[in-house]
Design an enzyme around this catalytic site. Structure first.
Site, mmCIF file in Angstrom:
data_model
loop_
_atom_site.group_PDB
_atom_site.id
_atom_site.type_symbol
_atom_site.label_atom_id
_atom_site.label_comp_id
_atom_site.label_asym_id
_atom_site.label_seq_id
_atom_site.Cartn_x
_atom_site.Cartn_y
_atom_site.Cartn_z
ATOM 1 N N ARG A 1 0.816 -1.218 0.000
ATOM 2 C CA ARG A 1 0.000 0.000 0.000
ATOM 3 C C ARG A 1 0.844 1.259 0.000
ATOM 4 N NH1 ARG A 1 -2.551 -3.769 -0.947
ATOM 5 N NH2 ARG A 1 -4.684 -4.295 -0.309
ATOM 6 N N CYS B 1 18.758 24.751 15.473
ATOM 7 C CA CYS B 1 18.695 23.518 16.250
ATOM 8 C C CYS B 1 17.650 23.708 17.352
ATOM 9 C CB CYS B 1 20.063 23.151 16.835
ATOM 10 S SG CYS B 1 20.571 24.130 18.276
ATOM 11 N N CYS C 1 18.111 26.690 19.626
ATOM 12 C CA CYS C 1 17.751 27.996 19.072
ATOM 13 C C CYS C 1 16.302 28.339 19.417
ATOM 14 C CB CYS C 1 17.919 27.997 17.559
ATOM 15 S SG CYS C 1 19.607 27.813 16.962
ATOM 16 N N CYS D 1 2.837 15.227 32.412
ATOM 17 C CA CYS D 1 1.460 14.741 32.274
ATOM 18 C C CYS D 1 0.830 14.433 33.630
ATOM 19 C CB CYS D 1 1.439 13.485 31.403
ATOM 20 S SG CYS D 1 1.904 13.771 29.690
#
Length: 242
Positions: free
Chosen positions: A9, A163, A166, A178
């Site tokens: 696929r 990067c 930055c 969480c």
């Protein structure tokens, strides 16, 4: 020898084809962090036929992980995530070369990977992964999710640009977890899946996602894209000796 019928696929896509599938088979991806982001990304990368998956995490599976870390099962509670992930991914795709790493091994593995996925949840580790990718000149796919919000960014110094540091300087800021802020399972799954997609695009040479921060508002079902500028004073990527 690759059984291309397994990947029919995606091989039928002109962007992939037999040559692209062979390229994926010969590629290596490092995933650091096997929580909600990493467990989603790992399944799609293994399913897509990535030849070598390097998996790093130091944690054990807790029952509260199962709501969003769908790579694992109830019976895996208490096992190391790397151990359980290796078993599940081998069952998904026995053709893949799966390598488990501990927290001390992944920095050396960066240079062995064609793409690195940061699926961690804290700034010190994210900055360490970024620094290792800058040194080895390896593209980095960074993901994050909290509450009903997600972020995705690709950093690739081979093409110039910024990067991770930055975008997020090391200011001592603590990332939300969480445990305190909460997370809806599909939110982290979507971002992890997008990390897998970004990695496949990098390997196949489809488009250029580097240097952009993608921000997803799951509540509104909307994405925003922001250009990320390179910081010439960045201590990680902005000096010639790096």
């Amino acid at each position: 020898m690759t059984d291309y019928s397994r990947y029919a696929r995606q091989v039928v896509l002109p962007e992939v084809g037999v040559n692209g599938q062979s390229l994926l088979r010969d590629s290596s991806v490092l995933i650091v962090g096997l929580g909600g982001l990493g467990s989603a990304a790992a399944q799609y990368l293994a399913g897509a036929g990535i030849g070598r998956l390097l998996l790093a995490d130091r944690d054990r599976i807790e029952r509260s992980n199962l709501q969003r870390q769908t790579l694992y099962r109830e019976a895996d509670t208490g096992r190391y995530k790397v151990e359980a992930a290796l078993a599940q991914l081998a069952a998904l795709n026995p053709e893949a070369d799966l390598v488990g790493l501990d927290a001390s091994q992944w920095p050396q593995a960066v240079a062995d990977a064609d793409v690195v996925l940061d699926c961690t949840d804290n700034f010190p580790t994210r900055h360490a992964i970024n620094a290792a990718c800058v040194r080895a000149r390896r593209p980095l796919v960074s993901g994050a999710a909290i509450r009903l919000e997600g972020q995705l960014a690709v950093f690739d110094l081979r093409r110039g640009g910024p990067c991770y540091r930055c975008l997020y300087p090391e200011t001592g800021e603590v990332a939300e977890r969480c445990e305190q802020a909460g997370i809806l399972g599909p939110v982290v799954g979507v971002v992890g899946t997008m990390q897998a997609l970004a990695a496949l695009k990098l390997l196949l040479g489809i488009g250029d996602d580097a240097g952009r921060l993608q921000v997803w508002d799951a509540k509104q079902m909307s994405w925003r894209s922001h250009e990320i500028g390179a910081d010439p004073e960045c201590p990680t990527c902005g000096h010639p000796h790096v």
